[in-house]
Design an enzyme around this catalytic site. Sequence first.
Site, PDB file in Angstrom:
ATOM      1  N   GLY A   1       0.878  -1.158   0.000  1.00 32.18           N
ATOM      2  CA  GLY A   1       0.000   0.000   0.000  1.00 32.18           C
ATOM      3  C   GLY A   1       0.913   1.205   0.000  1.00 32.18           C
ATOM      4  O   GLY A   1       1.768   1.339  -0.874  1.00 32.18           O
ATOM      5  N   GLU A   2       0.768   2.018   1.013  1.00 36.18           N
ATOM      6  CA  GLU A   2       1.603   3.216   1.126  1.00 36.18           C
ATOM      7  C   GLU A   2       2.120   3.255   2.561  1.00 36.18           C
ATOM      8  O   GLU A   2       1.338   3.391   3.500  1.00 36.18           O
ATOM      9  CB  GLU A   2       0.742   4.443   0.788  1.00 36.18           C
ATOM     10  CG  GLU A   2       1.445   5.754   0.929  1.00 36.18           C
ATOM     11  CD  GLU A   2       2.721   5.822   0.104  1.00 36.18           C
ATOM     12  OE1 GLU A   2       2.686   5.501  -1.089  1.00 36.18           O
ATOM     13  OE2 GLU A   2       3.761   6.188   0.676  1.00 36.18           O
TER      14      GLU A   2
ATOM     15  N   GLU B   1       0.457 -11.648  -3.659  1.00 34.99           N
ATOM     16  CA  GLU B   1      -1.017 -11.702  -3.643  1.00 34.99           C
ATOM     17  C   GLU B   1      -1.618 -11.281  -4.983  1.00 34.99           C
ATOM     18  O   GLU B   1      -2.810 -11.484  -5.223  1.00 34.99           O
ATOM     19  CB  GLU B   1      -1.568 -10.838  -2.497  1.00 34.99           C
ATOM     20  CG  GLU B   1      -1.606  -9.336  -2.722  1.00 34.99           C
ATOM     21  CD  GLU B   1      -0.249  -8.651  -2.590  1.00 34.99           C
ATOM     22  OE1 GLU B   1       0.782  -9.335  -2.445  1.00 34.99           O
ATOM     23  OE2 GLU B   1      -0.228  -7.401  -2.646  1.00 34.99           O
TER      24      GLU B   1
ATOM     25  N   CYS C   1       6.118  -5.363   0.331  1.00 28.99           N
ATOM     26  CA  CYS C   1       6.321  -4.028  -0.224  1.00 28.99           C
ATOM     27  C   CYS C   1       6.270  -2.947   0.873  1.00 28.99           C
ATOM     28  O   CYS C   1       7.209  -2.840   1.645  1.00 28.99           O
ATOM     29  CB  CYS C   1       5.322  -3.802  -1.356  1.00 28.99           C
ATOM     30  SG  CYS C   1       5.860  -2.549  -2.509  1.00 28.99           S
TER      31      CYS C   1
ATOM     32  N   HIS D   1       4.797  -8.466  -4.798  1.00 27.72           N
ATOM     33  CA  HIS D   1       3.409  -8.709  -4.362  1.00 27.72           C
ATOM     34  C   HIS D   1       2.900 -10.091  -4.767  1.00 27.72           C
ATOM     35  O   HIS D   1       2.200 -10.201  -5.781  1.00 27.72           O
ATOM     36  CB  HIS D   1       2.478  -7.672  -5.010  1.00 27.72           C
ATOM     37  CG  HIS D   1       2.627  -6.294  -4.483  1.00 27.72           C
ATOM     38  ND1 HIS D   1       1.842  -5.802  -3.467  1.00 27.72           N
ATOM     39  CD2 HIS D   1       3.489  -5.307  -4.815  1.00 27.72           C
ATOM     40  CE1 HIS D   1       2.200  -4.559  -3.205  1.00 27.72           C
ATOM     41  NE2 HIS D   1       3.195  -4.231  -4.010  1.00 27.72           N
TER      42      HIS D   1
HETATM   43  N1  GLN Z   1       5.841   2.958  -2.661  1.00 32.27           N
HETATM   44  C1  GLN Z   1       5.180   2.484  -1.487  1.00 32.27           C
HETATM   45  C2  GLN Z   1       5.856   2.984  -0.222  1.00 32.27           C
HETATM   46  O1  GLN Z   1       6.911   3.523  -0.298  1.00 32.27           O
HETATM   47  C3  GLN Z   1       5.132   0.961  -1.467  1.00 32.27           C
HETATM   48  C4  GLN Z   1       4.395   0.458  -2.673  1.00 32.27           C
HETATM   49  C5  GLN Z   1       3.689  -0.832  -2.479  1.00 32.27           C
HETATM   50  O2  GLN Z   1       3.459  -1.279  -1.352  1.00 32.27           O
HETATM   51  N2  GLN Z   1       3.289  -1.405  -3.561  1.00 32.27           N
HETATM   52  O3  GLN Z   1       5.339   2.839   0.824  1.00 32.27           O
END
Ligand code: GLN
Length: 190
Positions: free
Chosen positions: A48-49, A170, A80, A168
Site C-alpha cells: 500500500g503506502e 497476492e 512491499c 506482491h
Molecule cells: N511505494 C510504497 C511505499 O513507499 C510501497 C508500494 C507498495 O506497497 N506497492 O510505501
Amino acid sequence: MNIGVLALQGSVAEHLKMITSVNKKIGAIPVRTIDDLASVDGLIIPGGESTTLRILMDQFDLYTPIRERVVAGMPVWGTCAGLILLANRIEGERSYFGLLDIDVKRNAYGRQIDSFVAEGDFAGMYIGMVFIRAPRITRVGDGVEVLAEYNGDPVAVRSGNVLATAFHPEMMSRDNRVHKYFCNMIENKA
Ligand code: GLN
C-alpha cells in the site's frame, strides 16, 4: 489456525483470498483492532503506502501490540510497504518497527508507471514477482537469509519469524505458493 491481514489500507482483499485458497480451514482475518490481533497466529502487513500505514497503525493503537507479538515470536510477513515498515533502516526517514536487519530505499525501482513483473527463484520455487513502486533492499544483516533476488538485489528475505518481500505475491492470483510458505512458517513454529 487464523492468519490476519492488517486491514487499514492497501492490498487486503487479495491476501485474504490467497490465504483461503491455501486451505479452507485456515481463518483469514482482517485486523483493525487489538482484539482482532489477539485472535491470529500470524500477520501479513500488506503493500500500500507505508507513510499512510504508519499513521493509521499509530491512530488505531496497533504499533505496540503488533511489535510485542512479533518480538514474542508471532510470524509476520511484510509485502512491499509492509517490508519498509519492518526494516531497521529506511533511507531518508525514521524506521517504524525496526524488526528486520535490512536497509531499504523506497520507490527505488521507479514510479507507478514503471511497475513490472519478473520471474525468479523464491526458496527453491520458480515464481512470478510483481513490483509496484517497490523498495530496494540495500543492505542485508548477518542473520538475514535471502530467499529471492532480482537483478542481483535481494527481494525476499527472512530472519526467523519475520518474512519480507519487495514484490506482491497476492497479485499472482493463480499461484499461492508464497502464501503456502508463510502458512508453513506458522504451522512449524509450534
Ligand atoms: N511505494 C510504497 C511505499 O513507499 C510501497 C508500494 C507498495 O506497497 N506497492 O510505501
